[in-house]
Design an enzyme around this catalytic site. Structure first.
Site, PDB file in Angstrom:
ATOM      1  N   CYS A 205       0.830  -1.212   0.000  1.00  0.00           N
ATOM      2  CA  CYS A 205       0.000   0.000   0.000  1.00  0.00           C
ATOM      3  C   CYS A 205       0.864   1.262   0.000  1.00  0.00           C
ATOM      4  O   CYS A 205       2.067   1.219   0.263  1.00  0.00           O
ATOM      5  CB  CYS A 205      -0.902   0.011   1.228  1.00  0.00           C
ATOM      6  SG  CYS A 205      -2.157  -1.266   1.174  1.00  0.00           S
TER       7      CYS A 205
ATOM      8  N   CYS B  37      -4.121   0.659  -2.692  1.00  0.00           N
ATOM      9  CA  CYS B  37      -4.541   0.787  -1.299  1.00  0.00           C
ATOM     10  C   CYS B  37      -3.685   1.822  -0.585  1.00  0.00           C
ATOM     11  O   CYS B  37      -2.596   2.167  -1.043  1.00  0.00           O
ATOM     12  CB  CYS B  37      -4.445  -0.570  -0.605  1.00  0.00           C
ATOM     13  SG  CYS B  37      -2.860  -1.383  -0.810  1.00  0.00           S
TER      14      CYS B  37
END
Ligand code: NAG
Ligand code: NAG
Ligand code: NAG
Length: 224
Positions: free
Chosen positions: A69, A149
């Protein structure tokens, strides 16, 4: 581009890039020969204007990839800058850093009737409903965006009209594939040439992008 056929030596390039990637760029375990087989299967067994994203499912299935992420970088019409930006801030990942992006970057390909690649000419993107090159990038872009993300970064070119273009890969595929449950912040950077901006965070198409993000429940920031 029109008239250009499949990139010569495509098999050696694709398989070679795959081995380069899994050995040197991002040491990992993939079956490069199997990826090639699935790619060939998708492209040459269809008519050259009829290769759908579904035809690539089996290829994508043998090359799953997970990304950390906070490192996703999306860009549109800022290719040169994107490369220096990603080079300077090394923690960024773009589609071209994924295995599929690395393998197929800048290649042209299409099949012909006798179950082989057409090295003489490939159709223009705009003349096909399902162009083999377009379908591959469409699916690759969708996968990349679906996985995004944490904080993600979007680089847009403020020196052109329609910095945010609904018809670009970012505007038509990636944006809709981003998941507000997975993405904490969409941090937009609008970059301009020295000649000055056409558009900015508060003027032009970037405003439309912000409205779409807001409507879908994303947190966002925008920096000129
Ligand atoms: C396109 O491909 C699909 C499935 O592979 C096939 O059913 C269809 O007839 C093809 N269409 C054309 C115009 O070739
Ligand atoms: C923005 O687009 C212009 C015109 O296509 C191009 O010359 C310029 O290099 C682009 N800027 C960036 C940062 O990529
Ligand atoms: C994510 O972006 C927000 C807004 O720019 C910032 O406040 C936060 O520190 C960022 N988080 C990470 C992990 O980079």
């Amino acid at each position: 581009k029109a008239q250009l056929g499949t990139t010569p030596n495509i098999k050696h390039i694709v398989v070679g890039r795959c081995y380069t990637y899994i050995t040197l760029v991002n040491p990992s375990l993939y079956d490069c020969e199997e990826i090639w087989r699935q790619f060939e299967e998708a492209v040459v067994h269809q008519s050259s204007c009829n290769v759908t994203v579904e035809d690539y499912y089996r290829m994508f299935n043998v090359m799953p990839q997970i990304w950390p992420c906070n490192r996703f970088l999306f860009w549109s019409k800022t290719r040169a800058l994107m490369h220096s930006y990603a080079a300077v801030f090394q923690h960024f990942w773009t589609l071209e850093d994924t295995l599929v992006g690395y393998m197929f970057n800048d290649l042209i390909f299409c099949g012909q009737d006798e179950d082989s690649f057409d090295f003489n000419s490939c159709p223009e993107w705009s003349t096909c409903r399902n162009h083999p090159v377009y379908s591959l990038w469409r699916q690759a872009s969708q996968n990349f965006a679906e996985m995004a993300c944490g904080n993600i970064t979007v680089l847009l070119n403020g020196s052109i009209v329609n910095a945010f273009n609904r018809k670009s890969m970012f505007g038509s595929v990636e944006l809709d594939s981003l998941n507000p449950q997975r993405v904490d912040y969409v941090n937009i950077k609008v970059v301009t040439n020295l000649e000055g901006p056409h558009e900015s965070c508060s003027h032009g198409s970037v405003v439309d992008l912000i409205q779409i993000l807001q409507y879908r429940g994303f947190h966002w920031t925008c920096t000129d």
